[in-house]
Design a protein around this motif. Structure first.
Motif, PDB file in Angstrom:
ATOM      1  N   LEU A   6       0.827  -1.202   0.000  1.00 24.07           N
ATOM      2  CA  LEU A   6       0.000   0.000   0.000  1.00 24.07           C
ATOM      3  C   LEU A   6       0.863   1.254   0.000  1.00 24.07           C
ATOM      4  O   LEU A   6       0.586   2.218  -0.716  1.00 24.07           O
ATOM      5  N   LYS A   7       1.921   1.238   0.775  1.00 22.91           N
ATOM      6  CA  LYS A   7       2.826   2.379   0.830  1.00 22.91           C
ATOM      7  C   LYS A   7       3.476   2.617  -0.537  1.00 22.91           C
ATOM      8  O   LYS A   7       3.573   3.758  -1.001  1.00 22.91           O
ATOM      9  N   ILE A   8       3.886   1.558  -1.199  1.00 27.81           N
ATOM     10  CA  ILE A   8       4.493   1.677  -2.528  1.00 27.81           C
ATOM     11  C   ILE A   8       3.491   2.255  -3.523  1.00 27.81           C
ATOM     12  O   ILE A   8       3.824   3.147  -4.314  1.00 27.81           O
ATOM     13  N   ILE A   9       2.249   1.770  -3.468  1.00 27.92           N
ATOM     14  CA  ILE A   9       1.214   2.273  -4.375  1.00 27.92           C
ATOM     15  C   ILE A   9       0.965   3.751  -4.133  1.00 27.92           C
ATOM     16  O   ILE A   9       0.919   4.551  -5.074  1.00 27.92           O
ATOM     17  N   LYS A  10       0.805   4.132  -2.891  1.00 34.73           N
ATOM     18  CA  LYS A  10       0.522   5.541  -2.558  1.00 34.73           C
ATOM     19  C   LYS A  10       1.676   6.463  -2.979  1.00 34.73           C
ATOM     20  O   LYS A  10       1.452   7.525  -3.561  1.00 34.73           O
ATOM     21  N   TYR A  11       2.913   6.046  -2.685  1.00 31.61           N
ATOM     22  CA  TYR A  11       4.060   6.867  -3.079  1.00 31.61           C
ATOM     23  C   TYR A  11       4.174   6.953  -4.599  1.00 31.61           C
ATOM     24  O   TYR A  11       4.515   8.011  -5.143  1.00 31.61           O
ATOM     25  N   SER A  12       3.898   5.869  -5.283  1.00 27.56           N
ATOM     26  CA  SER A  12       3.949   5.878  -6.748  1.00 27.56           C
ATOM     27  C   SER A  12       2.907   6.833  -7.310  1.00 27.56           C
ATOM     28  O   SER A  12       3.190   7.580  -8.257  1.00 27.56           O
ATOM     29  N   GLN A  13       1.719   6.824  -6.746  1.00 27.06           N
ATOM     30  CA  GLN A  13       0.680   7.750  -7.200  1.00 27.06           C
ATOM     31  C   GLN A  13       1.107   9.204  -6.967  1.00 27.06           C
ATOM     32  O   GLN A  13       0.887  10.064  -7.829  1.00 27.06           O
ATOM     33  N   ILE A  14       1.712   9.464  -5.830  1.00 29.69           N
ATOM     34  CA  ILE A  14       2.170  10.830  -5.529  1.00 29.69           C
ATOM     35  C   ILE A  14       3.248  11.264  -6.517  1.00 29.69           C
ATOM     36  O   ILE A  14       3.201  12.371  -7.071  1.00 29.69           O
ATOM     37  N   VAL A  15       4.224  10.396  -6.768  1.00 33.17           N
ATOM     38  CA  VAL A  15       5.319  10.729  -7.678  1.00 33.17           C
ATOM     39  C   VAL A  15       4.792  10.947  -9.094  1.00 33.17           C
ATOM     40  O   VAL A  15       5.156  11.933  -9.756  1.00 33.17           O
TER      41      VAL A  15
END
Length: 190
Positions: free
Chosen positions: A40-49
């Motif tokens: 989930l953290k990877i998905i959220k950070y990827s969306q932000i980037v």
């Protein structure tokens, strides 16, 4: 009398095996939560980037009036759209909650098995059988309503339980956790 003692030994072995399965499942759920939280953290950070790159490209195109910035922003925007569509039906927050709930419920079952094995010598066979059957039914109800863990989480649980003794404490560790007035000297730990 010999037959009763053999039966009680078999009963204790069954309780230990049931306890072990509950501990493995409990630990597997915790490992699954860790994995889902990391994903989930990877998905959220990827969306932000991807959002930042897309917005930055469009802002750069407005400020510099260069088409290359618009193209770059469009590419990042398209990648973000594909990424969001791919994960549209993926709800890790809900799955995390379900695994935490399962682990919490299994924790209580685990502790009840420990209590049953602790009281084993003073309980009648009928009391043991009744409690065992109740614990088996409660465990089944938990298993029935919660998501399954994957093989990766099971392997991580196996590693944690066998090699790291994750769910268990040494006598010294337990002694250190106690308030000072309840601690025993190192010679009397055993």
């Amino acid at each position: 009398m010999e037959q009763n003692s053999q039966y009680r030994e078999k009963l204790l072995i069954q309780l230990k095996n049931s306890f072990g399965r509950v501990v493995y499942t409990y630990t597997s759920h915790l490992k699954q939560v860790n994995s889902l939280e990391r994903n989930l953290k990877i998905i959220k950070y990827s969306q932000i980037v991807l959002s930042a790159c897309s917005t930055g490209g469009f802002l750069g195109a407005i400020i510099t009036n260069k088409n290359v910035c618009t193209v770059v922003a469009g590419i990042f925007s398209t990648v973000l759209l594909v990424f969001n569509l791919f994960f549209k039906n993926f709800n890790p927050e809900n799955e995390i909650k379900q695994h935490i709930l399962a682990a919490d419920e299994l924790w209580l079952i685990r502790e009840k098995y420990v209590s049953l094995m602790t009281d084993f010598d003073i309980l009648s066979n009928e009391d043991i059988i009744s409690t065992r059957d109740s614990l088996l039914q409660k465990t089944y109800e938990i298993y029935k309503k919660t998501p399954k863990t994957n093989s990766r989480s099971y392997m991580k649980a196996q590693e944690a339980l066998k090699n790291e003794e994750e769910q268990f404490f040494t006598n010294e560790e337990l002694n250190q956790m106690l308030p000072s007035h309840l601690r025993k000297s190192s010679e009397s730990l055993y």
